[in-house]
Design a protein around this motif. Structure first.
Motif, mmCIF file in Angstrom:
data_model
loop_
_atom_site.group_PDB
_atom_site.id
_atom_site.type_symbol
_atom_site.label_atom_id
_atom_site.label_comp_id
_atom_site.label_asym_id
_atom_site.label_seq_id
_atom_site.Cartn_x
_atom_site.Cartn_y
_atom_site.Cartn_z
ATOM 1 N N MET A 45 0.746 -1.263 -0.018
ATOM 2 C CA MET A 45 0.015 -0.046 0.066
ATOM 3 C C MET A 45 0.774 1.252 0.059
ATOM 4 S SD MET A 45 -3.208 1.146 -0.136
ATOM 5 C CE MET A 45 -4.284 -0.095 0.500
ATOM 6 N N SER A 46 1.923 1.314 0.902
ATOM 7 C CA SER A 46 2.693 2.503 0.766
ATOM 8 C C SER A 46 3.285 2.832 -0.602
ATOM 9 C CB SER A 46 3.759 2.177 1.769
ATOM 10 O OG SER A 46 4.778 1.184 1.371
ATOM 11 N N VAL A 47 3.741 1.936 -1.579
ATOM 12 C CA VAL A 47 4.055 2.127 -2.730
ATOM 13 C C VAL A 47 3.051 2.708 -3.485
ATOM 14 C CG1 VAL A 47 5.188 1.125 -4.649
ATOM 15 C CG2 VAL A 47 5.997 0.335 -2.527
ATOM 16 N N TYR A 48 1.949 2.000 -3.624
ATOM 17 C CA TYR A 48 0.960 2.572 -4.369
ATOM 18 C C TYR A 48 0.673 4.111 -4.036
ATOM 19 C CZ TYR A 48 -0.506 -2.171 -5.750
ATOM 20 O OH TYR A 48 -0.511 -3.532 -6.400
ATOM 21 N N LEU A 49 0.604 4.457 -2.746
ATOM 22 C CA LEU A 49 0.051 5.684 -2.429
ATOM 23 C C LEU A 49 1.252 6.890 -2.773
ATOM 24 C CD1 LEU A 49 -1.708 5.135 1.018
ATOM 25 C CD2 LEU A 49 -2.857 5.285 -1.263
ATOM 26 N N THR A 85 -4.565 16.258 -1.124
ATOM 27 C CA THR A 85 -3.728 14.796 -1.004
ATOM 28 C C THR A 85 -4.303 14.007 0.090
ATOM 29 O OG1 THR A 85 -1.788 15.915 -1.974
ATOM 30 C CG2 THR A 85 -1.537 13.924 -0.753
ATOM 31 N N GLN A 86 -4.484 14.704 1.294
ATOM 32 C CA GLN A 86 -5.058 13.720 2.322
ATOM 33 C C GLN A 86 -6.160 12.988 2.074
ATOM 34 O OE1 GLN A 86 -5.311 16.063 6.047
ATOM 35 N NE2 GLN A 86 -5.765 14.300 7.140
ATOM 36 N N SER A 87 -7.396 13.726 1.430
ATOM 37 C CA SER A 87 -8.295 13.221 1.242
ATOM 38 C C SER A 87 -8.159 12.297 0.101
ATOM 39 C CB SER A 87 -9.473 14.198 0.831
ATOM 40 O OG SER A 87 -9.767 15.056 1.916
ATOM 41 N N PHE A 88 -7.683 12.489 -0.913
ATOM 42 C CA PHE A 88 -7.516 11.748 -2.244
ATOM 43 C C PHE A 88 -6.627 10.724 -1.828
ATOM 44 C CE2 PHE A 88 -5.264 10.808 -6.403
ATOM 45 C CZ PHE A 88 -6.119 10.824 -7.202
ATOM 46 N N LEU A 89 -5.698 10.540 -1.073
ATOM 47 C CA LEU A 89 -5.032 9.235 -0.618
ATOM 48 C C LEU A 89 -6.011 8.402 0.197
ATOM 49 C CD1 LEU A 89 -1.345 10.363 -0.260
ATOM 50 C CD2 LEU A 89 -2.637 9.430 -2.108
ATOM 51 N N ALA A 90 -6.732 9.061 1.133
ATOM 52 C CA ALA A 90 -7.664 7.946 1.785
ATOM 53 C C ALA A 90 -8.578 7.375 0.988
ATOM 54 C CB ALA A 90 -8.412 9.073 2.927
ATOM 55 N N TRP A 127 -8.267 6.314 -1.909
ATOM 56 C CA TRP A 127 -7.562 5.393 -2.748
ATOM 57 C C TRP A 127 -7.034 4.099 -1.698
ATOM 58 C CZ3 TRP A 127 -6.846 4.088 -7.667
ATOM 59 C CH2 TRP A 127 -6.993 4.983 -8.747
ATOM 60 N N ARG A 128 -6.597 4.538 -0.437
ATOM 61 C CA ARG A 128 -6.474 3.459 0.545
ATOM 62 C C ARG A 128 -7.462 2.569 0.473
ATOM 63 N NH1 ARG A 128 -2.684 3.244 4.387
ATOM 64 N NH2 ARG A 128 -2.224 5.236 4.264
ATOM 65 N N ASP A 129 -8.761 2.942 0.512
ATOM 66 C CA ASP A 129 -9.774 1.845 0.701
ATOM 67 C C ASP A 129 -9.996 1.326 -0.554
ATOM 68 O OD1 ASP A 129 -10.624 2.880 3.210
ATOM 69 O OD2 ASP A 129 -12.085 4.532 2.493
ATOM 70 N N ALA A 130 -9.764 2.029 -1.818
ATOM 71 C CA ALA A 130 -9.895 1.252 -3.336
ATOM 72 C C ALA A 130 -9.053 0.040 -3.301
ATOM 73 C CB ALA A 130 -10.123 2.500 -4.288
ATOM 74 N N LEU A 131 -7.633 0.536 -2.807
ATOM 75 C CA LEU A 131 -6.824 -0.625 -3.332
ATOM 76 C C LEU A 131 -6.608 -1.743 -2.236
ATOM 77 C CD1 LEU A 131 -3.992 2.286 -4.301
ATOM 78 C CD2 LEU A 131 -4.788 0.403 -5.904
ATOM 79 N N THR A 132 -7.546 -1.869 -1.571
ATOM 80 C CA THR A 132 -7.422 -3.046 -0.685
ATOM 81 C C THR A 132 -7.357 -4.411 -1.218
ATOM 82 O OG1 THR A 132 -8.587 -1.913 0.868
ATOM 83 C CG2 THR A 132 -8.734 -4.251 1.155
ATOM 84 N N PRO A 133 -7.981 -4.697 -2.433
ATOM 85 C CA PRO A 133 -7.891 -5.845 -3.312
ATOM 86 C C PRO A 133 -6.599 -6.184 -3.753
ATOM 87 C CG PRO A 133 -10.005 -4.839 -4.002
ATOM 88 C CD PRO A 133 -9.018 -3.896 -3.112
ATOM 89 N N VAL A 134 -5.790 -5.035 -3.941
ATOM 90 C CA VAL A 134 -4.345 -5.619 -4.585
ATOM 91 C C VAL A 134 -3.050 -5.412 -3.412
ATOM 92 C CG1 VAL A 134 -4.896 -5.126 -6.853
ATOM 93 C CG2 VAL A 134 -4.000 -3.277 -5.452
ATOM 94 N N ALA A 135 -3.463 -4.866 -2.233
ATOM 95 C CA ALA A 135 -2.497 -4.197 -1.311
ATOM 96 C C ALA A 135 -1.574 -5.336 -0.786
ATOM 97 C CB ALA A 135 -3.136 -3.499 -0.265
ATOM 98 N N ASN A 136 -1.978 -6.614 -0.902
ATOM 99 C CA ASN A 136 -1.287 -7.492 -0.392
ATOM 100 C C ASN A 136 -1.080 -8.908 -1.322
ATOM 101 O OD1 ASN A 136 -0.838 -6.878 2.600
ATOM 102 N ND2 ASN A 136 -3.068 -6.951 2.679
ATOM 103 N N SER A 137 -1.239 -8.331 -2.941
ATOM 104 C CA SER A 137 -0.855 -9.386 -3.748
ATOM 105 C C SER A 137 0.501 -9.357 -4.257
ATOM 106 C CB SER A 137 -1.980 -9.050 -4.819
ATOM 107 O OG SER A 137 -3.273 -9.189 -4.535
ATOM 108 N N PHE A 138 1.153 -10.282 -3.822
ATOM 109 C CA PHE A 138 2.707 -10.472 -4.167
ATOM 110 C C PHE A 138 3.059 -11.798 -5.055
ATOM 111 C CE2 PHE A 138 2.357 -8.392 -0.088
ATOM 112 C CZ PHE A 138 2.544 -7.322 -0.364
#
Length: 333
Positions: A123-127, A151-156, A158-169
């Motif tokens: 997640m940190s890389v995506y953000l 930026t604060q609102s925008f990234l918040a 995206w943090r929710d939206a990117l949940t499906p890929v945040a731990n896909s390695f």
């Protein structure tokens, strides 16, 4: 060079791209001199990933010798048949792209593909990548905006939206898998016919990312219907461990939206910071891809936020090529 008997060889420099890395052809030797004095981490990764990809049965330039202390390496010269050059000379577009997709499938099916010491696409890389959008693209179309609050609102969101890929390695992601970084190697067979360049920024992440890089290219449009055909082909042949068809398609759209947002910022940055205006001409294409991906990934909250906080943002983006060069003057290149 002298250690390899090449001290009298003639070097021809390649035209520079968006990277500070430089390549020189050692005339008549089938070898390139790679120079990268600014990125020791990337240089080490290039050496490591070249070996890794070749062990997997893919084609990356082999390294014949390296001097990491000076950022120099002698690497295999794949010639001049980039996918971009092949397409310009009339090669079959569908066949070239299918070969590239086959190469991705080969990488994604092999469990050893991800067994390499590279960073994770978490997640940190995506953000961090999305901050390129807020740091460069947003101020270019809305100079008076409160960037920190935006930026604060925008990234918040995206943090929710990117949940499906945040731990896909699931695999090694090459990150810039597009026609300028792919070669046609006619003397090889199978997936080895697709030569791979510019992989030193590789990262462990979701399989769909490189597919987006290939099929939603920032620099060129694919033939009508080809993206859908090749996405269908990938889905039909994808490794079972990455999930169901609907999940693959959703991640494809989601990663597309994130990638296109980053690229919009990168192109503005290349102009304003690096005096490379030629990338601005690609913004209309990337903008359209971004808007389509937002819809396909059902990112309605992010779309609504952009519309509310950046009124007319899409129309303003279409004018960036003209507006930025008018305001700042055309840089020397």
């Amino acid at each position: 060079m002298s250690r390899h008997g090449l001290e009298r060889s003639v070097l021809k420099q390649f035209e520079a791209d968006a990277s500070p890395r430089r390549y020189y052809r050692v005339q008549g030797e089938g070898i390139l001199l790679m120079e990268d004095r600014q990125d020791q981490v990337g240089f080490a990764a290039y050496l490591r990933l070249s070996h890794h990809l070749n062990v997997l049965g893919l084609s990356a330039p082999r390294v014949f010798g390296a001097d990491p202390s000076h950022g120099l390496a002698l690497v295999e010269d794949f010639g001049d048949s980039t996918y971009a050059a092949c397409l310009a000379s009339g090669h079959d577009e569908a066949a070239l792209y299918k070969l590239a997709v086959e190469g991705l499938l080969h990488l994604h099916r092999d469990p050893k593909g991800r067994e390499v010491d590279q960073p994770k696409y978490d997640m940190s890389v995506y953000l961090d990548e999305l901050r390129i959008f807020t740091d460069w693209f947003v101020p270019a179309i809305a100079p008076e905006i409160d960037k920190q609050t935006f930026t604060q609102s925008f990234l918040a969101l995206w943090r929710d939206a990117l949940t499906p890929v945040a731990n896909s390695f699931d695999t090694l992601v090459l990150r810039d898998f597009h026609v300028d970084n792919l070669m046609l190697l006619e003397d090889r067979t199978g997936v080895a016919r697709c030569g791979l360049l510019d992989f030193q920024d590789g990262i462990l992440g979701p399989c769909e990312y490189d597919l987006v890089s290939l099929l939603q290219d920032a620099r060129r449009d694919l033939g009508a219907g080809l993206e859908g055909q090749l996405l269908d082909y990938y889905v039909e042949n994808a490794p079972s461990h990455i999930g169901a068809e609907n999940d693959i398609r959703h991640r494809y759209a989601l990663l597309g939206a994130q990638r296109h947002a980053r690229i919009l910022g990168v192109f503005v940055r290349l102009f304003q910071r690096d005096a490379k205006p030629r990338y601005l001409k690609f913004i209309p294409r990337v903008l359209a891809q971004f808007q389509t991906a937002l819809v396909d990934a059902d990112l309605t909250a992010i779309t609504s936020f952009l519309d509310a906080e950046l009124p007319g943002w899409a129309d303003k983006a279409l004018m960036l090529d003209r507006d930025l060069t008018t305001l700042q003057g055309e840089p020397d290149v």
